[in-house]
Design a protein around this motif. Structure first.
Motif, PDB file in Angstrom:
ATOM      1  N   SER A   1       0.914  -1.721  -0.126  1.00  0.00           N
ATOM      2  CA  SER A   1       0.398   0.271   0.209  1.00  0.00           C
ATOM      3  C   SER A   1       1.306   1.636  -0.146  1.00  0.00           C
ATOM      4  N   GLY A   2       1.459   1.314   0.645  1.00  0.00           N
ATOM      5  CA  GLY A   2       2.853   2.320   0.670  1.00  0.00           C
ATOM      6  C   GLY A   2       3.649   2.606  -0.367  1.00  0.00           C
ATOM      7  N   ALA A   3       4.158   1.509  -1.140  1.00  0.00           N
ATOM      8  CA  ALA A   3       4.641   1.618  -2.294  1.00  0.00           C
ATOM      9  C   ALA A   3       3.281   2.177  -3.964  1.00  0.00           C
ATOM     10  N   GLU A   4       2.375   2.038  -3.084  1.00  0.00           N
ATOM     11  CA  GLU A   4       1.144   2.363  -4.217  1.00  0.00           C
ATOM     12  C   GLU A   4       0.777   3.882  -3.506  1.00  0.00           C
ATOM     13  N   GLN A   5       1.427   4.121  -2.827  1.00  0.00           N
ATOM     14  CA  GLN A   5       0.972   5.686  -2.417  1.00  0.00           C
ATOM     15  C   GLN A   5       1.755   6.553  -2.887  1.00  0.00           C
ATOM     16  N   ARG A   6       2.881   5.838  -2.846  1.00  0.00           N
ATOM     17  CA  ARG A   6       4.427   6.584  -3.825  1.00  0.00           C
ATOM     18  C   ARG A   6       4.548   6.677  -5.234  1.00  0.00           C
ATOM     19  N   ALA A   7       3.576   6.115  -5.827  1.00  0.00           N
ATOM     20  CA  ALA A   7       3.532   6.216  -7.473  1.00  0.00           C
ATOM     21  C   ALA A   7       2.766   6.808  -7.407  1.00  0.00           C
ATOM     22  N   ALA A   8       1.402   6.206  -6.753  1.00  0.00           N
ATOM     23  CA  ALA A   8       0.822   8.039  -6.707  1.00  0.00           C
ATOM     24  C   ALA A   8       1.032   9.051  -6.886  1.00  0.00           C
ATOM     25  N   LYS A   9       1.409   9.287  -5.704  1.00  0.00           N
ATOM     26  CA  LYS A   9       1.930  10.802  -5.866  1.00  0.00           C
ATOM     27  C   LYS A   9       3.018  11.286  -6.538  1.00  0.00           C
ATOM     28  N   ALA A  10       4.068  10.556  -7.490  1.00  0.00           N
ATOM     29  CA  ALA A  10       4.747  11.045  -8.349  1.00  0.00           C
ATOM     30  C   ALA A  10       4.153  10.972  -9.602  1.00  0.00           C
ATOM     31  N   VAL A  11       2.726  10.363  -9.849  1.00  0.00           N
ATOM     32  CA  VAL A  11       1.531  10.614 -11.371  1.00  0.00           C
ATOM     33  C   VAL A  11       1.353  11.860 -11.087  1.00  0.00           C
ATOM     34  N   VAL A  12       0.872  11.866  -9.583  1.00  0.00           N
ATOM     35  CA  VAL A  12       0.513  13.621  -9.465  1.00  0.00           C
ATOM     36  C   VAL A  12       1.107  14.489  -9.914  1.00  0.00           C
ATOM     37  N   THR A  13       2.615  14.017  -9.557  1.00  0.00           N
ATOM     38  CA  THR A  13       3.506  15.970  -9.634  1.00  0.00           C
ATOM     39  C   THR A  13       3.921  15.686 -10.841  1.00  0.00           C
ATOM     40  N   LEU A  14       3.936  14.046 -11.435  1.00  0.00           N
ATOM     41  CA  LEU A  14       3.763  14.177 -13.069  1.00  0.00           C
ATOM     42  C   LEU A  14       2.725  14.980 -13.979  1.00  0.00           C
ATOM     43  N   VAL A  15       1.550  14.749 -13.098  1.00  0.00           N
ATOM     44  CA  VAL A  15       0.087  15.700 -14.281  1.00  0.00           C
ATOM     45  C   VAL A  15       0.378  16.603 -14.139  1.00  0.00           C
ATOM     46  N   THR A  16       0.826  17.624 -12.650  1.00  0.00           N
ATOM     47  CA  THR A  16       0.784  18.925 -12.261  1.00  0.00           C
ATOM     48  C   THR A  16       1.695  19.236 -13.039  1.00  0.00           C
ATOM     49  N   LEU A  17       3.386  19.105 -14.013  1.00  0.00           N
ATOM     50  CA  LEU A  17       3.906  19.723 -14.367  1.00  0.00           C
ATOM     51  C   LEU A  17       3.591  19.952 -15.860  1.00  0.00           C
ATOM     52  N   TYR A  18       2.533  18.917 -16.291  1.00  0.00           N
ATOM     53  CA  TYR A  18       2.514  18.667 -17.181  1.00  0.00           C
ATOM     54  C   TYR A  18       1.160  19.297 -17.766  1.00  0.00           C
ATOM     55  N   VAL A  19       0.310  19.779 -17.068  1.00  0.00           N
ATOM     56  CA  VAL A  19      -0.793  20.718 -16.666  1.00  0.00           C
ATOM     57  C   VAL A  19      -0.473  22.344 -16.777  1.00  0.00           C
ATOM     58  N   VAL A  20       0.344  22.481 -16.132  1.00  0.00           N
ATOM     59  CA  VAL A  20       1.518  23.580 -16.083  1.00  0.00           C
ATOM     60  C   VAL A  20       1.541  24.052 -17.490  1.00  0.00           C
ATOM     61  N   LEU A  21       2.529  23.428 -17.589  1.00  0.00           N
ATOM     62  CA  LEU A  21       3.719  23.150 -19.426  1.00  0.00           C
ATOM     63  C   LEU A  21       3.400  23.335 -20.410  1.00  0.00           C
ATOM     64  N   TYR A  22       2.143  22.218 -20.670  1.00  0.00           N
ATOM     65  CA  TYR A  22       1.625  21.670 -21.883  1.00  0.00           C
ATOM     66  C   TYR A  22       0.553  23.100 -21.866  1.00  0.00           C
ATOM     67  N   GLY A  23      -0.357  23.526 -20.015  1.00  0.00           N
ATOM     68  CA  GLY A  23      -1.211  24.625 -20.811  1.00  0.00           C
ATOM     69  C   GLY A  23      -0.422  26.083 -20.592  1.00  0.00           C
ATOM     70  N   VAL A  24       0.606  26.452 -20.998  1.00  0.00           N
ATOM     71  CA  VAL A  24       1.505  27.879 -21.752  1.00  0.00           C
ATOM     72  C   VAL A  24       1.639  27.240 -22.882  1.00  0.00           C
TER      73      VAL A  24
END
Length: 322
Positions: free
Chosen positions: A230-253
């Motif tokens: 469960s901890g591994a899934e949480q770490r992976a989920a947080k990494a994915v959220v970080t990637l999506v946030t990075l994407y939304v900011v950069l590709y939004g511009v």
């Protein structure tokens, strides 16, 4: 060399220096994992595919732009422009859709065991190759306009008022309507996965919040803590959220600048807008492997193994020469 071209070359060089080694490290790490275990988990396969596509974005576009800016090599003839812009647009779009696929799969992974979404997760895992094939086919077909309308900037005989200036190349649309139609299709292709991956990330955050509240309740009640998986899934989920946030900011511009390019009357006077678009979209391809390297334990473990082996090899070589 004009100062604008020099600065342009430095910007693309910075993306190349960060993006090529970063994506290469991620690819090598997962290939070693595949060689060792003879299989990859679904999320790992998606990340490997994403790193390959991002390497195409940085290598085909940023590296070649850097070489051309510093007059080291120039492949931007008519054929080169068609090939580079086609590969760049296809790989850029695939990077977007693969990020969405990763966020959607991770959203399914953190769902409760008895959820109705569990069969969907199994379906994606079982037919992942077909999902990849569908995404390649879709985005390749939507990038064919680059082959038809891209020309070298040296070929002034084909330039029109509705052409888009990309420094060494021009995307020369036959009419304003075709330019806007193609642009609208590209914006739609980007906005749909952006909205879906944002929704998936919000759902992931809700699941993580609920899970943390459950863990607090168990600990206060003496019921123990969450499992390692469960901890591994949480770490992976947080990494994915970080990637999506990075994407939304950069590709939004990036998409904001693209809409501006479609609506402004004169786009032939300067390639600055197009350069900024390419820079921000390529910035995601350059920075996303750094997020993966920092957050993914499988990549970290492969890197640690390589680093630990080097001193052993060097020591053995020293002893053999004594």
């Amino acid at each position: 060399m004009p100062s604008q071209v020099f600065v342009r070359g430095l910007l693309y060089l910075s993306l190349t220096v960060v993006g090529v080694p970063g994506n290469t490290v991620v690819i090598v790490a997962f290939l070693l994992l595949l060689y060792r275990e003879n299989r990859l988990l679904t999320a790992d396969a998606i990340i490997l595919h994403l790193a390959c596509v991002n390497l195409l974005v940085v290598g085909v576009r940023c590296l070649l732009e850097t070489l051309a800016s510093f007059h080291l090599a120039n492949v931007f003839g008519d054929t080169g422009c068609k090939g580079v812009i086609f590969v760049y647009r296809t790989s850029r779009a695939l990077s977007i859709w693969l990020t969405f696929l990763l966020s959607a799969y991770q959203c399914l992974s953190v769902a409760p065991p008895g959820s109705r979404w569990v069969p969907v997760r199994s379906f994606v895992s079982n037919y992942l190759s077909f999902v990849f094939l569908f995404l390649w086919t879709l985005n390749t077909c939507m990038s064919t306009a680059a082959i038809l309308f891209s020309f070298s900037s040296k070929n002034e005989s084909v330039l029109a008022n509705d052409a888009i200036n990309v420094e060494f190349c021009h995307v020369n649309f036959p009419s304003k309507l075709s330019k806007q139609a193609n642009g609208a299709a590209q914006v739609g292709r980007d906005v749909v996965p952006m909205a879906l991956m944002t929704l998936a990330s919000l759902i992931i955050l809700v699941f993580l919040y609920k899970h943390s509240q459950q863990v607090k309740g168990l600990r206060s009640g003496g019921g123990g803590s969450s499992s390692g998986s469960s901890g591994a899934e949480q770490r992976a989920a947080k990494a994915v959220v970080t990637l999506v946030t990075l994407y939304v900011v950069l590709y939004g511009v990036d998409n904001g600048l693209w809409v501006y390019t479609l609506t402004v009357r004169k786009t032939m006077s300067s390639s600055l807008t197009s350069d900024l678009r390419i820079f921000f979209s390529s910035l995601y391809a350059a920075l996303s492997p750094l997020v993966i390297i920092v957050s993914n334990r499988k990549v970290n473990s492969r890197l640690r193994c390589l680093v630990q082996k080097n001193p052993v090899v060097e020591k053995a070589a020293t002893l053999s020469t004594m």
